[in-house]
Design a protein around this motif. Sequence first.
Motif, PDB file in Angstrom:
ATOM      1  N   VAL A  37      -5.676  14.402  -0.732  1.00 39.51           N
ATOM      2  CA  VAL A  37      -5.568  13.192  -1.345  1.00 39.51           C
ATOM      3  C   VAL A  37      -6.582  12.199  -1.047  1.00 39.51           C
ATOM      4  O   VAL A  37      -7.045  11.621  -0.092  1.00 39.51           O
ATOM      5  CB  VAL A  37      -4.154  12.254  -1.187  1.00 39.51           C
ATOM      6  CG1 VAL A  37      -3.956  11.248  -2.121  1.00 39.51           C
ATOM      7  CG2 VAL A  37      -2.936  13.541  -1.073  1.00 39.51           C
ATOM      8  N   VAL A  38      -7.149  11.445  -2.227  1.00 37.64           N
ATOM      9  CA  VAL A  38      -8.171  10.387  -2.395  1.00 37.64           C
ATOM     10  C   VAL A  38      -7.310   9.141  -2.581  1.00 37.64           C
ATOM     11  O   VAL A  38      -6.756   9.011  -3.622  1.00 37.64           O
ATOM     12  CB  VAL A  38      -9.274  10.561  -3.300  1.00 37.64           C
ATOM     13  CG1 VAL A  38     -10.041   9.234  -3.261  1.00 37.64           C
ATOM     14  CG2 VAL A  38      -9.979  11.578  -2.982  1.00 37.64           C
ATOM     15  N   VAL A  39      -6.952   8.224  -1.633  1.00 33.97           N
ATOM     16  CA  VAL A  39      -6.267   7.158  -1.893  1.00 33.97           C
ATOM     17  C   VAL A  39      -7.115   5.767  -2.109  1.00 33.97           C
ATOM     18  O   VAL A  39      -7.680   5.257  -1.469  1.00 33.97           O
ATOM     19  CB  VAL A  39      -5.319   6.660  -0.328  1.00 33.97           C
ATOM     20  CG1 VAL A  39      -4.620   5.572  -0.604  1.00 33.97           C
ATOM     21  CG2 VAL A  39      -4.538   8.206  -0.045  1.00 33.97           C
ATOM     22  N   ASN A  40      -6.896   5.484  -3.473  1.00 34.15           N
ATOM     23  CA  ASN A  40      -7.638   4.378  -3.978  1.00 34.15           C
ATOM     24  C   ASN A  40      -6.786   3.172  -3.912  1.00 34.15           C
ATOM     25  O   ASN A  40      -5.803   2.813  -4.359  1.00 34.15           O
ATOM     26  CB  ASN A  40      -8.254   4.677  -5.247  1.00 34.15           C
ATOM     27  CG  ASN A  40      -8.479   3.363  -6.106  1.00 34.15           C
ATOM     28  OD1 ASN A  40      -7.827   2.828  -6.700  1.00 34.15           O
ATOM     29  ND2 ASN A  40      -9.847   2.953  -5.841  1.00 34.15           N
ATOM     30  N   ASP A  41      -7.595   1.981  -3.413  1.00 33.13           N
ATOM     31  CA  ASP A  41      -6.930   0.830  -3.464  1.00 33.13           C
ATOM     32  C   ASP A  41      -7.692  -0.267  -2.982  1.00 33.13           C
ATOM     33  O   ASP A  41      -8.518  -0.224  -2.090  1.00 33.13           O
ATOM     34  CB  ASP A  41      -5.533   0.629  -2.361  1.00 33.13           C
ATOM     35  CG  ASP A  41      -4.889  -0.356  -2.818  1.00 33.13           C
ATOM     36  OD1 ASP A  41      -3.738   0.002  -3.549  1.00 33.13           O
ATOM     37  OD2 ASP A  41      -4.960  -1.571  -2.668  1.00 33.13           O
ATOM     38  N   LEU A  42      -7.950  -1.241  -4.038  1.00 32.22           N
ATOM     39  CA  LEU A  42      -8.820  -2.517  -3.809  1.00 32.22           C
ATOM     40  C   LEU A  42      -8.385  -3.514  -2.911  1.00 32.22           C
ATOM     41  O   LEU A  42      -9.192  -4.193  -2.479  1.00 32.22           O
ATOM     42  CB  LEU A  42      -9.148  -3.116  -5.323  1.00 32.22           C
ATOM     43  CG  LEU A  42     -10.240  -3.975  -5.100  1.00 32.22           C
ATOM     44  CD1 LEU A  42     -11.609  -3.490  -5.018  1.00 32.22           C
ATOM     45  CD2 LEU A  42     -10.502  -4.498  -6.916  1.00 32.22           C
ATOM     46  N   GLY A  51      -7.527  -9.597  -1.802  1.00 34.43           N
ATOM     47  CA  GLY A  51      -6.658  -9.805  -0.353  1.00 34.43           C
ATOM     48  C   GLY A  51      -7.455  -9.697   0.741  1.00 34.43           C
ATOM     49  O   GLY A  51      -8.750  -9.406   0.701  1.00 34.43           O
ATOM     50  N   PRO A  52      -6.996  -9.921   1.998  1.00 37.41           N
ATOM     51  CA  PRO A  52      -7.749  -9.769   3.063  1.00 37.41           C
ATOM     52  C   PRO A  52      -8.186  -8.630   3.815  1.00 37.41           C
ATOM     53  O   PRO A  52      -9.470  -8.235   4.194  1.00 37.41           O
ATOM     54  CB  PRO A  52      -6.771 -10.277   4.391  1.00 37.41           C
ATOM     55  CG  PRO A  52      -5.604 -10.006   3.739  1.00 37.41           C
ATOM     56  CD  PRO A  52      -5.512 -10.387   2.282  1.00 37.41           C
ATOM     57  N   ASP A  53      -7.620  -7.354   3.383  1.00 37.67           N
ATOM     58  CA  ASP A  53      -8.057  -5.974   3.436  1.00 37.67           C
ATOM     59  C   ASP A  53      -7.250  -5.180   2.747  1.00 37.67           C
ATOM     60  O   ASP A  53      -6.193  -5.490   2.189  1.00 37.67           O
ATOM     61  CB  ASP A  53      -7.938  -5.587   5.106  1.00 37.67           C
ATOM     62  CG  ASP A  53      -6.636  -6.026   5.633  1.00 37.67           C
ATOM     63  OD1 ASP A  53      -6.557  -6.385   6.712  1.00 37.67           O
ATOM     64  OD2 ASP A  53      -5.392  -5.757   4.845  1.00 37.67           O
ATOM     65  N   SER A  54      -7.691  -4.035   2.592  1.00 32.09           N
ATOM     66  CA  SER A  54      -7.207  -2.921   1.835  1.00 32.09           C
ATOM     67  C   SER A  54      -6.150  -2.000   2.738  1.00 32.09           C
ATOM     68  O   SER A  54      -6.500  -1.771   3.899  1.00 32.09           O
ATOM     69  CB  SER A  54      -8.256  -1.984   1.456  1.00 32.09           C
ATOM     70  OG  SER A  54      -7.630  -1.005   0.601  1.00 32.09           O
ATOM     71  N   PRO A  55      -5.039  -1.715   2.005  1.00 30.93           N
ATOM     72  CA  PRO A  55      -3.967  -0.923   2.671  1.00 30.93           C
ATOM     73  C   PRO A  55      -4.265   0.521   2.585  1.00 30.93           C
ATOM     74  O   PRO A  55      -3.455   1.374   2.951  1.00 30.93           O
ATOM     75  CB  PRO A  55      -2.749  -1.209   1.959  1.00 30.93           C
ATOM     76  CG  PRO A  55      -2.991  -1.683   0.611  1.00 30.93           C
ATOM     77  CD  PRO A  55      -4.336  -2.335   0.744  1.00 30.93           C
TER      78      PRO A  55
END
Length: 305
Positions: A37-42, A51-55
């Motif tokens: 899986v490629v987990v994309n989240d900005l 946001g402060p960091d990506s989950p």
Amino acid sequence: MTAGSGICDGRVVIVTGAGRGLGRAHALAFAAEGARVVVNDLGVGLDGSPGPDSPARQVVEEITAAGGEAVAHGGDIATTEGAASLVRTAVDAFGRLDTLVNNAGFLRDRMLVNLDEDDWDAVMRVHLKGHFLPMKHAAAHWRAEAKAGRVPQARIVNTSSGAGLLGSVGQGNYSAAKAGIVGLTLVAAAEMGRYGVQVNAIAPAARTRMTEGTFAETMTAPDSGFDAMAPGNVSPLVVWLGSAASAGVTGRVFETEGGRITVMEGWRPGPSTDKGARWTPAEAGDTALKLLAEAQAPQPVHGAQ
């Protein structure tokens, strides 16, 4: 993460907006079924602000801790470079791409008279453009594969909403974007089939950051402990649509909530009449009223009084 049946063994899957909510549930479910899986989240706030960091990294760690394979992608998929790098990440990390799940989105709800242009543009950008660009770049990859004689069993699962199918009061921008995703799904299914690509959409209902005000309370079936609004309830259908097992299913929209799956049937011709000549306005009105009396009443808009 519970081990599954392996329905996605060997497949490489991209999930956008996979750091939280539905996207996270989808990523974990695909990994449990053997996908890489490629987990994309900005890593942005509910309104799209940074946001402060990506989950995404946390979801990757969940998958790898359970014995799966995953990589994080933090690019903005509503940009050409971000969408292109998303596809490159899958191919560079795992050597292939089989499934794209478009899920990323946020809300900026206002009644239409209070809806700012920026709120309209931002929601259109992340939902509609954020579906178009990853599809475009994934399809270009699969077209090249097909032309090279390696016709894929590729899958795209888009995320619409009941708001896109029926409308939702206070969500004109979101409803328009989600309706656009349905139209985009139909076109993509028709255009991409020749390259071995199937394209479908879901209209899910679940408790996420976007819907916590709507589904604040846990809904459980009597005596079962079943949380009908848990995001993970939506993922099994998404995993199946994203697998080779869904062969022959394309251009369809499914509503899914709790333990219920519904095939949605879109616009179809209803009552009709043809004069064979131009109507006067009065004739057109009288005819329209007669036809409406024969037609099925539309489903109500969500939130309408």
